[in-house]
Design a protein around this motif. Structure first.
Motif, mmCIF file in Angstrom:
data_model
loop_
_atom_site.group_PDB
_atom_site.id
_atom_site.type_symbol
_atom_site.label_atom_id
_atom_site.label_comp_id
_atom_site.label_asym_id
_atom_site.label_seq_id
_atom_site.Cartn_x
_atom_site.Cartn_y
_atom_site.Cartn_z
ATOM 1 N N CYS A 1 40.930 22.980 61.527
ATOM 2 C CA CYS A 1 39.606 22.735 60.942
ATOM 3 C C CYS A 1 38.937 24.100 60.781
ATOM 4 C CB CYS A 1 38.768 21.843 61.866
ATOM 5 S SG CYS A 1 37.067 21.670 61.282
ATOM 6 N N CYS A 2 38.619 24.475 59.555
ATOM 7 C CA CYS A 2 37.989 25.778 59.337
ATOM 8 C C CYS A 2 36.515 25.587 59.022
ATOM 9 C CB CYS A 2 38.679 26.528 58.195
ATOM 10 S SG CYS A 2 38.010 28.198 58.025
ATOM 11 N N ARG A 3 35.649 26.132 59.872
ATOM 12 C CA ARG A 3 34.217 26.001 59.618
ATOM 13 C C ARG A 3 33.526 27.366 59.747
ATOM 14 N NH1 ARG A 3 32.462 25.731 64.804
ATOM 15 N NH2 ARG A 3 30.315 25.423 64.138
ATOM 16 N N ILE A 4 34.258 28.412 59.316
ATOM 17 C CA ILE A 4 33.645 29.732 59.453
ATOM 18 C C ILE A 4 32.821 30.124 58.229
ATOM 19 C CG2 ILE A 4 35.378 30.584 61.103
ATOM 20 C CD1 ILE A 4 36.578 32.217 58.762
ATOM 21 N N CYS A 5 32.820 29.292 57.180
ATOM 22 C CA CYS A 5 31.887 29.568 56.085
ATOM 23 C C CYS A 5 31.443 28.238 55.499
ATOM 24 C CB CYS A 5 32.522 30.456 55.015
ATOM 25 S SG CYS A 5 33.626 29.581 53.886
ATOM 26 N N SER A 6 30.494 28.280 54.598
ATOM 27 C CA SER A 6 29.946 27.017 54.095
ATOM 28 C C SER A 6 30.634 26.534 52.815
ATOM 29 C CB SER A 6 28.437 27.130 53.885
ATOM 30 O OG SER A 6 28.190 28.020 52.835
ATOM 31 N N LEU A 7 31.775 27.162 52.462
ATOM 32 C CA LEU A 7 32.580 26.563 51.382
ATOM 33 C C LEU A 7 33.166 25.247 51.897
ATOM 34 C CD1 LEU A 7 34.633 29.611 50.006
ATOM 35 C CD2 LEU A 7 32.544 28.616 49.071
ATOM 36 N N GLY A 8 33.365 25.208 53.183
ATOM 37 C CA GLY A 8 33.932 24.012 53.831
ATOM 38 C C GLY A 8 32.868 23.253 54.562
ATOM 39 N N PRO A 9 33.094 22.675 55.711
ATOM 40 C CA PRO A 9 34.323 22.803 56.483
ATOM 41 C C PRO A 9 35.555 22.261 55.743
ATOM 42 C CG PRO A 9 32.584 21.760 57.788
ATOM 43 C CD PRO A 9 32.099 21.826 56.389
ATOM 44 N N CYS A 10 36.688 22.954 55.939
ATOM 45 C CA CYS A 10 37.945 22.534 55.336
ATOM 46 C C CYS A 10 38.886 22.042 56.422
ATOM 47 C CB CYS A 10 38.592 23.706 54.596
ATOM 48 S SG CYS A 10 37.585 24.309 53.229
ATOM 49 N N MET A 11 39.369 20.834 56.241
ATOM 50 C CA MET A 11 40.303 20.270 57.218
ATOM 51 C C MET A 11 41.682 20.264 56.584
ATOM 52 S SD MET A 11 37.710 17.418 58.591
ATOM 53 C CE MET A 11 36.889 17.433 57.023
ATOM 54 N N ILE A 12 42.558 21.075 57.152
ATOM 55 C CA ILE A 12 43.814 21.369 56.458
ATOM 56 C C ILE A 12 44.987 20.654 57.109
ATOM 57 C CG2 ILE A 12 45.358 23.243 55.760
ATOM 58 C CD1 ILE A 12 42.766 25.025 55.875
ATOM 59 N N ILE A 13 45.767 20.004 56.259
ATOM 60 C CA ILE A 13 47.004 19.381 56.748
ATOM 61 C C ILE A 13 48.151 20.232 56.225
ATOM 62 C CG2 ILE A 13 48.437 17.292 56.735
ATOM 63 C CD1 ILE A 13 45.814 15.727 56.065
ATOM 64 N N GLU A 14 48.918 20.746 57.154
ATOM 65 C CA GLU A 14 49.964 21.707 56.811
ATOM 66 C C GLU A 14 50.899 21.189 55.715
ATOM 67 O OE1 GLU A 14 52.530 22.458 60.113
ATOM 68 O OE2 GLU A 14 52.820 24.539 59.557
ATOM 69 N N SER A 15 51.246 19.916 55.836
ATOM 70 C CA SER A 15 52.234 19.375 54.906
ATOM 71 C C SER A 15 51.618 18.912 53.575
ATOM 72 C CB SER A 15 52.956 18.199 55.568
ATOM 73 O OG SER A 15 51.985 17.255 55.985
ATOM 74 N N ALA A 16 50.318 19.040 53.434
ATOM 75 C CA ALA A 16 49.669 18.593 52.193
ATOM 76 C C ALA A 16 49.008 19.787 51.509
ATOM 77 C CB ALA A 16 48.633 17.513 52.498
ATOM 78 N N PRO A 17 49.707 20.427 50.547
ATOM 79 C CA PRO A 17 49.210 21.667 49.943
ATOM 80 C C PRO A 17 47.816 21.517 49.325
ATOM 81 C CG PRO A 17 51.445 21.148 49.198
ATOM 82 C CD PRO A 17 50.983 19.986 50.005
ATOM 83 N N ASP A 18 47.455 20.301 48.868
ATOM 84 C CA ASP A 18 46.143 20.159 48.232
ATOM 85 C C ASP A 18 44.998 20.161 49.240
ATOM 86 O OD1 ASP A 18 47.119 17.800 49.190
ATOM 87 O OD2 ASP A 18 46.188 16.553 47.635
ATOM 88 N N THR A 19 45.337 20.281 50.547
ATOM 89 C CA THR A 19 44.243 20.338 51.530
ATOM 90 C C THR A 19 43.934 21.761 51.973
ATOM 91 O OG1 THR A 19 45.679 20.101 53.465
ATOM 92 C CG2 THR A 19 44.868 18.055 52.471
ATOM 93 N N ILE A 20 44.560 22.760 51.371
ATOM 94 C CA ILE A 20 44.265 24.130 51.825
ATOM 95 C C ILE A 20 42.788 24.432 51.576
ATOM 96 C CG2 ILE A 20 46.604 25.040 51.538
ATOM 97 C CD1 ILE A 20 45.548 26.505 49.031
ATOM 98 N N ALA B 1 45.765 30.409 63.260
ATOM 99 C CA ALA B 1 45.840 31.716 63.941
ATOM 100 C C ALA B 1 44.443 32.296 64.138
ATOM 101 C CB ALA B 1 46.709 32.685 63.131
ATOM 102 N N ARG B 2 43.581 32.100 63.127
ATOM 103 C CA ARG B 2 42.207 32.619 63.208
ATOM 104 C C ARG B 2 41.446 31.916 64.327
ATOM 105 N NH1 ARG B 2 40.087 33.229 57.233
ATOM 106 N NH2 ARG B 2 39.822 30.982 57.343
ATOM 107 N N ASN B 3 41.568 30.591 64.385
ATOM 108 C CA ASN B 3 40.885 29.845 65.449
ATOM 109 C C ASN B 3 41.434 30.220 66.824
ATOM 110 O OD1 ASN B 3 39.112 28.476 63.788
ATOM 111 N ND2 ASN B 3 40.495 26.740 63.467
ATOM 112 N N PHE B 4 42.746 30.404 66.880
ATOM 113 C CA PHE B 4 43.369 30.785 68.153
ATOM 114 C C PHE B 4 42.811 32.141 68.616
ATOM 115 C CE2 PHE B 4 46.772 32.978 70.530
ATOM 116 C CZ PHE B 4 47.030 32.049 71.526
ATOM 117 N N ALA B 5 42.772 33.092 67.697
ATOM 118 C CA ALA B 5 42.271 34.433 68.051
ATOM 119 C C ALA B 5 40.821 34.344 68.526
ATOM 120 C CB ALA B 5 42.391 35.373 66.855
ATOM 121 N N ARG B 6 40.031 33.511 67.852
ATOM 122 C CA ARG B 6 38.622 33.358 68.269
ATOM 123 C C ARG B 6 38.511 32.733 69.654
ATOM 124 N NH1 ARG B 6 33.939 32.510 63.912
ATOM 125 N NH2 ARG B 6 34.325 34.494 62.879
ATOM 126 N N MET B 7 39.377 31.774 69.929
ATOM 127 C CA MET B 7 39.345 31.160 71.271
ATOM 128 C C MET B 7 39.724 32.183 72.337
ATOM 129 S SD MET B 7 40.986 27.378 70.626
ATOM 130 C CE MET B 7 40.468 26.564 72.133
#
Ligand code: MSK
Length: 670
Positions: A57-76, A88-94
């Motif tokens: 779940c990416c919520r670092i900007c207001s273009l999203g939040p974007c919820m991404i499913i790895e196997s579904a390219p249209d969810t990037i 990786a970004r969320n992991f690094a932040r944690m």
């Protein structure tokens, strides 16, 4: 309509969430309308969020939040960010957030240490050996100098490590040479403690680092800044001011013998050892004793929770009521006059639980205020005065105490096995050394070392997975070393007594434990004291026979019930130092197979260590043991060898050493 369930339903629906002691307290508390984590777990409207769990779940900007499913390219992401980048970004932040908790703790300790060195606090420079260790690390002259002057230099150098911008941290020097070279070669040697946090937050901001391996590289660097930088400074300076712990007997558990029926019970919860130290000192004052008697109490009883508990038990033998998951239960016993909290791992629900009892929840750090609690600010210059004020407030509450719910369930423990005290125990005061441990690992009596860190969690029957892993390792002759709430859970299960070796350890480990008089699971301190593990591993390498790097050691770490970002930071600095780390349950990158696979495999080629994820505690222990045996094979120490453990000459040497540390503990079997 209230979702609160009856006691019968509670037992049925929440089976597996808490230990029997907590279930018992919770059932009687629920009857008076108290909600604890047990009911909250049970009443959650939805289980867990898939995107949050897997880190996509990416919520670092207001273009999203974007919820991404790895196997579904249209969810990037709208910006094009893939599951790999987001995880990786969320992991690094944690990791950066977890590191920040240790870093800010350490910074506060360093400021308090400087004030102490200037003579401006209620504390003093108590441990010159610990002072000299830190001074040597910083190349500070010791010979012929007054301890205050040395302390001022140590304080200045320590503070400078936080704001440093170039070069690499002094703490890295305490690692084996080969490890230091690897960090320099791969570019993960931290430049400055706070710089690495800022770097991580910057590069994980929208539109920066979008290469998962590069993100994990920075996560490694910030984690190393925590372990080999901040945590090492915190542990070192705390030891200088409050004295390095030595093995000491005490008790743990939520029950009689820990909490007192006839004394004023004050619980210390959080992580700051400064307040713990002050409360321990003041609670012994005759005026406090007299004030307690005046209200009909037999005295004042200090009790610890979480890592404040660990600090108190290691340095003063203050009993520990529990870790993260027991904090509400301690209040719900009805026997606590004040719960004093500082920083980290404090549930917001505490004042709400306390409303049903006579307990006052007192916050003491402006970093951690809670609505509904009383705030009394503690700083370096007023620590003893504030401790006195808090204790007297608690004493005044004693006459308001109602029914208490306490059962006989204390466990005896021996705690405080720091790197130095283990050296003394093994080699004696005058030949302190890890050599006997290395010898026993080489000859196979002890297969290796299993490190258990981190929290206890209601996702499992709190503490069960930790204890299951510990018992399985011990049974198979792997020596266990534990910190934080994991150490407390080992204590609650009776593993921190020397006698536990007889009951739970395999033949080889039992023999060594009996000869030395140590428990099969060693309590090594609080969360920041994981730095003691790093120094211990360096000693294993330097004594010889076990390779020249952490990645060659027959050792592995785990956090079966982790919950905090701090556990991730610790795990990542172990991995970045060359160790295997196994985490239980959820792993925050599971939404990206690529990132998870890198963390569990590919990263080993870069930094020598790697992660593994295993939910089943028995399988977790076996994963660690397989790793340990693989390392033993590589070292060539698995070939049949003559047993050399404690021949007569070694036994005579041990006997000759007066004050070896064994006598200080008075452990069975010594
Ligand atoms: S206190 S971080 S619950 S170990 Fe250090 Fe326990 Fe985990 Fe907090």
């Amino acid at each position: 309509m209230s979702k609160t369930k009856t006691s019968r339903n509670l037992s049925q629906n929440c089976k597996g969430i808490a230990c029997d002691v907590c279930m018992d307290i919770s059932e009687q508390a629920e009857a008076r309308g108290v909600q604890t984590y047990i009911q909250r777990m049970n009443n959650r409207p939805i289980e867990t969020c898939l995107f949050g769990t897997g880190g996509t779940c990416c919520r670092i900007c207001s273009l999203g939040p974007c919820m991404i499913i790895e196997s579904a390219p249209d969810t990037i992401g709208i910006c094009g960010a893939t599951a790999d980048t987001v995880a990786a970004r969320n992991f690094a932040r944690m990791v950066a957030a977890g590191s920040s908790a240790h870093i800010d703790h350490a910074l506060e300790v360093a400021l308090g240490f400087m004030a102490t060195a200037r003579g401006e606090t209620d504390f003093e420079i108590k441990d010159e050996r610990a002072l000299h260790t830190m001074a040597k690390m910083y190349d500070i002259e010791i010979e012929g100098r007054d301890k205050k002057d040395i302390a001022l230099d140590v304080g200045e150098k320590s503070l400078a490590e936080f704001g440093r911008q170039e070069g690499s941290l002094y703490g890295l020097r305490r690692a084996p040479k080969k490890l230091q070279e690897m960090w320099e070669r791969t570019g993960v040697a931290p430049r400055g403690i706070q710089r690495e946090v800022v770097d991580t937050m910057h590069r994980t901001n929208m539109g920066n680092d979008q290469d998962y391996r590069n993100l994990i590289k920075q996560a490694t660097r910030v984690a190393l800044a925590d372990g080999w930088g901040a945590s090492m400074i915190a542990t070192g300076l705390q030891d200088i001011m409050f004295k390095a712990p030595k093995p000491i007997r005490s008790t743990v558990n939520v029950g009689l013998g820990v909490l007192s029926e006839d004394k004023v019970n004050i619980t210390l919860h959080g992580h700051d050892p400064l307040l713990v130290e002050a409360m321990a000192i003041v609670s012994q004052e005759p005026e406090i004793e007299a004030a307690a008697k005046k209200v009909g109490a037999a005295g004042v009883n200090m009790v610890g929770v979480c890592c404040s508990g660990v600090e108190g038990i290691m340095r003063h033998g203050i009993p520990v009521a529990g870790g993260l998951v027991q904090q509400e239960m301690v209040i719900a016993s009805g026997a606590v006059e004040a719960m004093v909290v500082d920083i980290q791992c404090i549930m917001q629900s505490l004042p709400e639980v306390a409303k049903h009892y006579h307990t006052e929840v007192i916050t003491t750090s402006d970093r951690a205020k809670i609505v509904g609690a009383t705030h009394i600010q503690v700083n370096h210059h007023n620590t003893l005065a504030v401790a006195r004020e808090i204790i007297l407030r608690a004493v005044a509450r004693f006459p308001k105490r109602g029914d208490v719910h306490l059962t006989e369930n204390k466990e005896e423990v021996v705690v405080g096995f720091t790197f130095e005290s283990v050296k003394n125990m093994l080699g004696g005061k005058f030949r302190a050394s890890y050599k006997p441990l290395n010898d026993n690992i080489v000859n196979g009596r002890i297969r290796g070392v299993g490190v258990i860190v981190g929290c206890s969690s209601p996702r499992t029957k709190a503490g069960d997975d930790i204890v299951t892993v510990a018992k399985e390792l011990i049974k198979n002759n792997v020596m266990v070393v534990a910190t934080g709430c994991a150490a407390t859970e080992c204590g609650r299960a009776g593993l921190l007594r020397p006698e536990a070796a007889m009951k739970y350890a395999g033949d080889g480990l039992r023999e060594v434990c009996e000869a030395i008089g140590m428990p099969p699971a060693l309590h090594r301190g609080s969360c920041v004291d994981n730095s003691r593990m790093l120094v211990g591993c360096t000693e294993l390498v330097e004594v010889g026979g076990l390779g020249d790097d952490f990645s060659q050691l027959p050792a592995a770490g785990c956090a079966p019930e982790w919950m905090s970002e701090k556990a991730l930071a610790i795990g990542q600095y172990y991995v970045g130092s060359g160790l295997l780390v196994v985490f239980g349950r959820v792993f925050p990158t599971s939404g990206s197979k690529v990132v998870t696979d890198y963390l569990c495999n590919g990263i080993e080629n870069d930094y020598g260590g790697k992660w593994a994820i295993e939910e089943d505690p028995i399988k977790m222990a076996h994963l660690m043991m397989e790793h340990i045996e693989k390392k033993r094979d590589a070292l060539g120490i698995n070939q049949e060898k003559q047993r050399v453990l404690y021949d007569m000459a070694m036994r005579r040497d041990l006997d000759k050493d007066e004050g070896s540390g064994i006598g200080d503990v008075g452990c069975a079997g010594s």
